[in-house]
Enzyme design. Structure first.
Site, PDB file in Angstrom:
ATOM      1  N   CYS A   1     -42.300  35.089  34.250  1.00  0.00           N
ATOM      2  CA  CYS A   1     -40.996  35.053  33.602  1.00  0.00           C
ATOM      3  C   CYS A   1     -40.829  36.304  32.745  1.00  0.00           C
ATOM      4  CB  CYS A   1     -40.871  33.813  32.717  1.00  0.00           C
ATOM      5  SG  CYS A   1     -41.179  32.256  33.593  1.00  0.00           S
TER       6      CYS A   1
ATOM      7  N   ARG B   1     -36.491  32.844  33.749  1.00  0.00           N
ATOM      8  CA  ARG B   1     -37.537  32.080  34.418  1.00  0.00           C
ATOM      9  C   ARG B   1     -37.656  32.389  35.900  1.00  0.00           C
ATOM     10  NH1 ARG B   1     -38.185  25.693  35.830  1.00  0.00           N
ATOM     11  NH2 ARG B   1     -40.467  25.710  36.004  1.00  0.00           N
TER      12      ARG B   1
ATOM     13  N   ASP C   1     -47.169  24.174  32.782  1.00  0.00           N
ATOM     14  CA  ASP C   1     -48.120  24.740  31.821  1.00  0.00           C
ATOM     15  C   ASP C   1     -47.409  25.183  30.547  1.00  0.00           C
ATOM     16  OD1 ASP C   1     -46.836  26.852  33.111  1.00  0.00           O
ATOM     17  OD2 ASP C   1     -48.621  28.092  33.297  1.00  0.00           O
TER      18      ASP C   1
ATOM     19  N   GLY D   1     -46.241  33.855  32.252  1.00  0.00           N
ATOM     20  CA  GLY D   1     -47.592  33.892  32.773  1.00  0.00           C
ATOM     21  C   GLY D   1     -48.014  32.591  33.418  1.00  0.00           C
ATOM     22  N   GLU D   2     -49.328  32.447  33.554  1.00  0.00           N
ATOM     23  CA  GLU D   2     -49.921  31.253  34.127  1.00  0.00           C
ATOM     24  C   GLU D   2     -51.191  30.910  33.350  1.00  0.00           C
ATOM     25  OE1 GLU D   2     -48.495  29.541  36.446  1.00  0.00           O
ATOM     26  OE2 GLU D   2     -47.040  30.998  37.247  1.00  0.00           O
TER      27      GLU D   2
ATOM     28  N   ALA E   1     -39.492  30.320  38.618  1.00  0.00           N
ATOM     29  CA  ALA E   1     -40.092  28.989  38.717  1.00  0.00           C
ATOM     30  C   ALA E   1     -41.221  28.999  39.741  1.00  0.00           C
ATOM     31  CB  ALA E   1     -39.030  27.970  39.118  1.00  0.00           C
ATOM     32  N   VAL E   2     -42.441  28.667  39.273  1.00  0.00           N
ATOM     33  CA  VAL E   2     -43.625  28.647  40.123  1.00  0.00           C
ATOM     34  C   VAL E   2     -44.335  27.294  40.052  1.00  0.00           C
ATOM     35  CG1 VAL E   2     -45.915  29.678  40.474  1.00  0.00           C
ATOM     36  CG2 VAL E   2     -43.951  31.140  39.996  1.00  0.00           C
TER      37      VAL E   2
ATOM     38  N   SER F   1     -54.040  39.566  44.112  1.00  0.00           N
ATOM     39  CA  SER F   1     -54.382  40.982  44.260  1.00  0.00           C
ATOM     40  C   SER F   1     -55.862  41.208  43.973  1.00  0.00           C
ATOM     41  CB  SER F   1     -53.530  41.814  43.285  1.00  0.00           C
ATOM     42  OG  SER F   1     -54.045  43.109  43.113  1.00  0.00           O
ATOM     43  N   GLY F   2     -56.392  42.305  44.513  1.00  0.00           N
ATOM     44  CA  GLY F   2     -57.774  42.693  44.235  1.00  0.00           C
ATOM     45  C   GLY F   2     -57.904  43.673  43.084  1.00  0.00           C
TER      46      GLY F   2
END
Length: 610
Positions: free
Chosen positions: A2, A50, A104, A80-81, A52-53, A378-379
């Site tokens: 977000c 937002r 979360d 974030g997460e 939305a995830v 991602s790496g």
């Protein structure tokens, strides 16, 4: 993911500043295309956009609650997460909290209610958030440990502006875009930025692993996380097994999503490990094959030239890995026209000097990813954590009394006019920052001289160089509403690998030994044995000629805000010399891109030099 925005002022009434807050928040629309919200009060104005995830129906923001029925509101705006939010949610429920969503976001808000600022120490994830506590007249700004998610602020007498991107602060008339001459080295090369600083006067970042507290009487910054050195007691087999277990757990946690998810896959060791673990998880759950994505340039078959940092091309290795793990692979091809079209959007996403082609091609990659996925893994950061870059393995770079990646090429500050160099002392700035950061690294008793030096080199890389890559990933992905997760930035992995001796990190005689040994059974031999290859660069002669012509034009342009501080003859001398690939650059065009981008940035934002 977000975008967050806000304004706190203890000297004025912000309840009437809805229009200004809307402008501040509105610039973040690409970060949050799925919803927006604002919250106004006399001394705090909070905004949110937002994407939305998780819990699409229940995670709207800003989110507010109270400590008691008659208490003032506590308001959260969060980006974030939190990957361990389920465990935290269970703990909060056990402590009597009543939670009404699966998001979360609500967990973060109630964690603050339960533990205050110390709640962040319990969180595993990538995040940046602000909490306004009405009863305490207190603003908290919090950023994750490695700085995956951005958070900027501008402090002025009696107040503070903050947001996910500089554009939030630039949208408020209280801020004026100015740059000191002393910030030119940072503007040219953000790898030389001190933690928390930006080229713009008065614009700062919350430092990774830090919390800012702002009240009418106090402004305080505290560090809640730092890498700590101690003896590593595990043997090689146990170390390899632990790395494997940690990454399996971390990737599993980061696959949680209520929207389509894929992975970036360059065919290098780092991204291939992440993709292999993700693909395996998809098979175990009976899901559709994993979508993977890579990028290359039109005419690369003829244009590409191998260099130390880019010895080969990603395409064949990405295809090989995708076939091995059963992924549905997509190669995104960027031509000169597409890159030119992407540059203005990339610059607008940055708000700070762009990386030119490197930003534009990544933007186009992410634009294509977003057509089928909302989240991608991602790496990024494995090289900083495990020691993958060429300069970690060249004695001349390792033992040089400066940043190892500075290499053997010209520095952009060499193009400044002699009188400007004399005033700002760019080499002295570089030396002072280098020594300041070295002083933060505590050697572990009993470790070898080489391990001590490599601990320093890795720490230096985990500062501004990593922030540069994470910022680029954030801006280019969020410009198209894509959330990119970074498993190698999980603090549990970083903490463990930090104390593994260098001799063990290179146990098989080359870079990233631990990672290679941990997943030798998951990847094709050609991918396991592939040397480090950096993010692709365009070797297009048309693009290179455009960069050279652009730099010549700006150096002679009386309207250029940058030209007056440049040494035009020095630029011409470098252009006239034959291309000589260096440790970090392939040709003169690669070296000179930042001059063009700083000039364009100053024009676009109206940045004045002082």
């Amino acid at each position: 993911m977000c975008g967050i925005a806000g304004w706190v002022d203890f000297t004025r009434d912000l309840s009437t500043e809805g229009a200004c807050l809307a402008r501040m928040t509105g610039g973040l629309a690409p970060r949050g295309p799925d919803g927006e919200g604002v919250w106004l009060s006399p001394h705090a104005a909070v905004g949110h956009r937002r994407l939305a995830v998780i819990d699409i129906a229940g995670g709207a923001q800003p989110m507010a609650t109270t400590r008691s029925p008659d208490g003032g509101q506590i308001v959260l705006t969060y980006s974030g997460e939190i990957y361990n939010f389920r465990e935290l949610r269970s703990e909060l429920l056990a402590r009597g909290h009543r939670l009404h969503t699966r998001s979360d976001t609500e967990v973060v808000l109630h964690a603050y209610l339960e533990w205050g600022a110390a709640a962040v120490e319990r969180m595993a994830g990538m995040f940046a958030f602000a909490v306004w506590d009405t009863d305490r007249r207190q603003l908290l700004l919090v950023r994750d440990r490695l700085g995956v998610k951005p958070l900027y602020y501008h402090r002025y007498p009696g107040g503070m502006l903050f947001g996910s991107e500089p554009k939030v602060i630039l949208a408020n008339p209280l801020f004026t875009a100015r740059m000191s001459e002393h910030s030119l080295p940072m503007a040219f090369n953000s790898r030389l930025a001190a933690p928390g600083t930006t080229p713009l006067l008065g614009l700062s970042e919350v430092r990774p692993g830090h919390v800012l507290r702002f009240t009418p009487d106090d402004f305080a910054e505290s560090r809640y996380w730092a890498l700590e050195g101690h003896e590593h007691t595990d043997d090689l087999d146990k170390t390899v097994a632990t790395v494997r277990e940690l990454l399996e757990q971390i990737v599993a946690e980061q696959l949680v999503s209520d929207v389509p998810l894929g992975t970036l896959l360059s065919g290098g060791l780092d991204s291939s490990v992440v993709a292999a673990l993700a693909a395996e998880s998809r098979r175990e759950t009976g899901s559709a094959p994993l979508a993977t994505y890579s990028v290359d340039f039109a005419n690369a078959d003829s244009d590409f030239r191998p260099t130390t940092l880019r010895p080969d091309r990603d395409g064949p290795y990405a295809a090989l890995t995708a076939a091995h793990i059963g992924a549905d692979h997509h190669e995104v091809i960027v031509d000169d026209e597409r890159m030119r079209a992407g540059l203005p959007v990339a610059r607008g996403a940055r708000d700070l000097p762009s990386l030119g082609q490197f930003d534009a091609s990544m933007l186009e990659l992410f634009r294509s990813v977003r057509e089928t996925s909302t989240v991608a893994l991602s790496g990024e950061a494995a090289d900083e954590v495990f020691g993958g870059y060429p300069w970690f393995h060249r004695p001349d770079a390792v033992w040089a009394d400066t940043f190892p990646w500075m290499g053997d090429g010209v520095r952009l500050t060499d193009f400044l006019a002699p009188d400007v160099q004399a005033r700002i002392g760019p080499r002295e700035q570089e030396r002072d920052l280098y020594r300041t950061l070295l002083a933060e690294v505590t050697p572990v008793p009993g470790e070898s001289r080489l391990s001590t030096r490599m601990r320093q080199a890795l720490y230096l890389s985990l500062q501004a160089p990593l922030c540069l890559l994470l910022d680029r990933k954030d801006r280019m992905s969020m410009a198209v509403g894509l959330e990119v997760r970074v498993p190698y930035c999980d603090h549990r992995l970083v903490e463990y690998v930090w104390n593994v001796p260098w001799e063990m990190k290179t146990a098989d005689g080359r870079e990233k030994s631990l990672l290679r040994m941990a997943f030798a059974d998951r990847l094709p031999p050609a991918v396991l044995d592939r040397p480090k290859c950096a993010y692709p660069a365009s070797f297009s002669p048309v693009y290179a000629a455009g960069v050279i012509a652009g730099v010549r034009a700006l150096a002679g342009d009386p309207d250029s805000p940058l030209a007056p501080v440049l040494d035009r003859q020095r630029i011409e001398d470098v252009i006239a010399a034959a291309d000589r690939p260096t440790l970090t650059h392939a040709n003169h065009a690669h070296v000179l891109i930042p001059l063009l981008e700083v000039d364009r940035w100053m024009r676009d934002l109206g940045v004045t030099l002082c």
